[in-house]
Scaffold this motif. Sequence first.
Motif, mmCIF file in Angstrom:
data_model
loop_
_atom_site.group_PDB
_atom_site.id
_atom_site.type_symbol
_atom_site.label_atom_id
_atom_site.label_comp_id
_atom_site.label_asym_id
_atom_site.label_seq_id
_atom_site.Cartn_x
_atom_site.Cartn_y
_atom_site.Cartn_z
ATOM 1 N N VAL A 25 -2.276 8.157 -0.247
ATOM 2 C CA VAL A 25 -2.608 6.826 -0.762
ATOM 3 C C VAL A 25 -1.370 5.938 -0.782
ATOM 4 C CG1 VAL A 25 -4.564 7.668 -2.121
ATOM 5 C CG2 VAL A 25 -2.323 7.489 -3.200
ATOM 6 N N ALA A 26 -0.177 6.544 -0.936
ATOM 7 C CA ALA A 26 1.051 5.756 -0.876
ATOM 8 C C ALA A 26 1.222 5.127 0.502
ATOM 9 C CB ALA A 26 2.261 6.637 -1.215
ATOM 10 N N VAL A 27 0.963 5.911 1.532
ATOM 11 C CA VAL A 27 1.059 5.398 2.903
ATOM 12 C C VAL A 27 0.023 4.295 3.121
ATOM 13 C CG1 VAL A 27 0.747 5.998 5.338
ATOM 14 C CG2 VAL A 27 2.038 7.529 3.816
ATOM 15 N N HIS A 28 -1.178 4.481 2.585
ATOM 16 C CA HIS A 28 -2.232 3.461 2.686
ATOM 17 C C HIS A 28 -1.760 2.165 2.046
ATOM 18 C CE1 HIS A 28 -6.284 1.664 2.478
ATOM 19 N NE2 HIS A 28 -5.965 1.319 1.245
ATOM 20 N N ALA A 29 -1.129 2.264 0.885
ATOM 21 C CA ALA A 29 -0.659 1.068 0.181
ATOM 22 C C ALA A 29 0.482 0.390 0.925
ATOM 23 C CB ALA A 29 -0.220 1.440 -1.229
ATOM 24 N N GLU A 30 1.388 1.188 1.474
ATOM 25 C CA GLU A 30 2.517 0.608 2.220
ATOM 26 C C GLU A 30 2.042 -0.151 3.450
ATOM 27 O OE1 GLU A 30 6.390 3.385 1.263
ATOM 28 O OE2 GLU A 30 4.885 4.193 2.640
ATOM 29 N N ARG A 31 1.029 0.367 4.097
ATOM 30 C CA ARG A 31 0.473 -0.328 5.268
ATOM 31 C C ARG A 31 -0.089 -1.692 4.887
ATOM 32 N NH1 ARG A 31 -2.698 4.979 7.604
ATOM 33 N NH2 ARG A 31 -0.917 5.914 8.736
ATOM 34 N N ALA A 32 -0.539 -1.801 3.624
ATOM 35 C CA ALA A 32 -1.086 -3.075 3.141
ATOM 36 C C ALA A 32 0.010 -3.987 2.594
ATOM 37 C CB ALA A 32 -2.130 -2.809 2.060
ATOM 38 N N GLY A 33 1.258 -3.522 2.650
ATOM 39 C CA GLY A 33 2.375 -4.343 2.200
ATOM 40 C C GLY A 33 2.771 -4.164 0.756
ATOM 41 N N ALA A 88 2.434 -6.320 -6.511
ATOM 42 C CA ALA A 88 2.344 -5.146 -7.383
ATOM 43 C C ALA A 88 3.255 -4.028 -6.889
ATOM 44 C CB ALA A 88 0.906 -4.649 -7.446
ATOM 45 N N THR A 89 3.518 -3.084 -7.796
ATOM 46 C CA THR A 89 4.297 -1.889 -7.471
ATOM 47 C C THR A 89 3.428 -0.657 -7.688
ATOM 48 O OG1 THR A 89 6.376 -2.932 -8.174
ATOM 49 C CG2 THR A 89 6.353 -0.528 -8.014
ATOM 50 N N LEU A 90 3.367 0.199 -6.685
ATOM 51 C CA LEU A 90 2.659 1.474 -6.787
ATOM 52 C C LEU A 90 3.690 2.587 -6.961
ATOM 53 C CD1 LEU A 90 0.139 3.310 -6.543
ATOM 54 C CD2 LEU A 90 0.523 3.312 -4.060
ATOM 55 N N ILE A 91 3.434 3.480 -7.903
ATOM 56 C CA ILE A 91 4.326 4.604 -8.187
ATOM 57 C C ILE A 91 3.544 5.885 -7.961
ATOM 58 C CG2 ILE A 91 5.678 5.747 -9.998
ATOM 59 C CD1 ILE A 91 5.844 2.871 -11.302
ATOM 60 N N THR A 92 4.044 6.769 -7.080
ATOM 61 C CA THR A 92 3.297 7.974 -6.733
ATOM 62 C C THR A 92 4.198 9.200 -6.748
ATOM 63 O OG1 THR A 92 3.709 7.755 -4.354
ATOM 64 C CG2 THR A 92 1.753 6.656 -5.231
ATOM 65 N N ILE A 132 0.344 3.810 -11.358
ATOM 66 C CA ILE A 132 0.821 5.160 -11.096
ATOM 67 C C ILE A 132 -0.358 5.973 -10.565
ATOM 68 C CG2 ILE A 132 1.814 7.276 -12.070
ATOM 69 C CD1 ILE A 132 3.024 5.616 -14.293
ATOM 70 N N VAL A 133 -0.123 6.726 -9.500
ATOM 71 C CA VAL A 133 -1.091 7.731 -9.038
ATOM 72 C C VAL A 133 -0.375 9.070 -9.070
ATOM 73 C CG1 VAL A 133 -2.527 8.564 -7.151
ATOM 74 C CG2 VAL A 133 -2.406 6.111 -7.628
ATOM 75 N N THR A 134 -0.774 9.934 -9.986
ATOM 76 C CA THR A 134 -0.077 11.202 -10.191
ATOM 77 C C THR A 134 -0.357 12.201 -9.075
ATOM 78 O OG1 THR A 134 -1.927 11.964 -11.551
ATOM 79 C CG2 THR A 134 -0.063 10.932 -12.698
ATOM 80 N N ASN A 135 -1.591 12.281 -8.642
ATOM 81 C CA ASN A 135 -2.004 13.231 -7.608
ATOM 82 C C ASN A 135 -3.443 12.927 -7.212
ATOM 83 O OD1 ASN A 135 -3.502 14.543 -9.844
ATOM 84 N ND2 ASN A 135 -1.459 15.227 -10.413
ATOM 85 N N PHE A 165 8.795 6.831 -16.411
ATOM 86 C CA PHE A 165 10.088 6.152 -16.395
ATOM 87 C C PHE A 165 10.088 5.017 -15.379
ATOM 88 C CE2 PHE A 165 14.233 5.880 -14.205
ATOM 89 C CZ PHE A 165 15.027 5.418 -15.248
ATOM 90 N N LEU A 166 9.623 5.285 -14.163
ATOM 91 C CA LEU A 166 9.596 4.261 -13.131
ATOM 92 C C LEU A 166 8.667 3.108 -13.502
ATOM 93 C CD1 LEU A 166 9.602 6.327 -9.803
ATOM 94 C CD2 LEU A 166 11.498 5.065 -10.846
ATOM 95 N N ALA A 167 7.563 3.408 -14.180
ATOM 96 C CA ALA A 167 6.657 2.336 -14.606
ATOM 97 C C ALA A 167 7.359 1.390 -15.573
ATOM 98 C CB ALA A 167 5.404 2.929 -15.248
#
Length: 455
Positions: A211-219, A197-201, A164-167, A277-279
């Motif tokens: 950072v979400a966009v950065h992670a999505e670019r990495a798949g 892995a799953t990133l939750i932002t 999780i990355v809150t902000n 919750f999502l985690a």
Amino acid sequence: MSGIARILLARGVTVSGSDARESRTVTALRALGARVEVGHDAAHLQVAGEDPPVVVVSTAIRDTNPELAEARARGLDVVHRATALAALTEGRQLITVAGTHGKTSTTSMVTVALQHAGADPSFAIGGDLSVSGSGAHHGSGDVFVVEADESDGSFTAFAPSIAIVTNVEPDHLDHHGDEAAYRAVFERFLDRLVPGATLITCADDPGAEDVAVHAERAGTAVWRYGRTATGARDARLLQFAPDGTGSRIRFRWDGTEHELVLAVPGEHMALNALGAFLAGIAAGQDATLMLEGLAGFGGVQRRFEFKGRVRGVSVYDDYAHHPTEVAATLRAAREAAPVVHGRRGRVLVAFQPHLYSRTRLFAREFGASLSLADEVMVLDVYGAREDPEPGVGPTMITDEVRLPAGRVHRAPSWEQTPAAIAALAADGDTVITMGAGDVTALGPEILRELAGGGD
């Protein structure tokens, strides 16, 4: 550090250490079997006449510390606390919570909800849960929940399967140097996510979205939460309403609307709950059980922690030490303030700045955030690991607070501050002691003054 010690003790490892002074934490660790000395001395390194195989240190320990200096002189294995904690998580499903703000509360929410779901996770949190009074536990389950601290960049030691990355917004520039470097360390952290892995932002925070966009670019799969979240696996906040000292929220997830009643105030806490919750969902837990667990979350010590009420004045303590955190806490306090004799209670804050560098860099922002209160009293800077800086002090902040004359105060001496705050408070008011230093000790003294104990 105490959390790592607790988990090691639970695993049967011999633990010794030292702290600057006696405390409840020291007493608790001794009761669990640790040898804890008060004061720092090179002689403390030896346990039963032998050197320890590993010496664990935090960033707060300076190189001149006699125990650390002696450990290095002897060639002992010295590791950072994050490296030690990362080693303890091996073999578990690792959930990390990172971000500039909200880490402790969100990590705690994840933990409490997972406990309710029967997962019995291990956890290491930067604050103590209000119910258990502890911030760490060696659980029997296969999940390990960790608050991942970005302040010194050491959270790159972790390799989570759920993060999780809150902000993300500038902080700890005394270590990172500038905003670009601070943001870059989050990208390095996300590069450590394990495959699949799953990133939750939080979709509402621009830094977290970057950072979400950065992670999505990495798949990496990214799930979002917040008012602007629209994805199929996202949790979209539809409605937030204060409810006494808590809140009631409505959100959409998996095509269905859900309602959640929280015992803690503030929309920022509602967003934290959605991330938690999502985690739990990502970890394979039942949605209903996660919501039930979140509804039972009672808070974290030093996060808008209720200390008592005397003569109609409620006293809280809060760890907020960044302008954004200060603003969020004061908004939540105002939402929760009672109406007494036809008037909404005022919010009074005794704020202790934390670090000279942070005070210098964010004085204007602190002033703007503190302007959300009705009365502001600013104490001397709590320097922690830093030496004083010429010209940096509470006046830098009080000069930036935009409140009418007479409602912004430079705190008198430490001993006189509780009486000064108590004299300003009236029936229905909320008093908050705020900061990451020893300002927390003032709450009981303010209550005593309100009760007339200072006469």
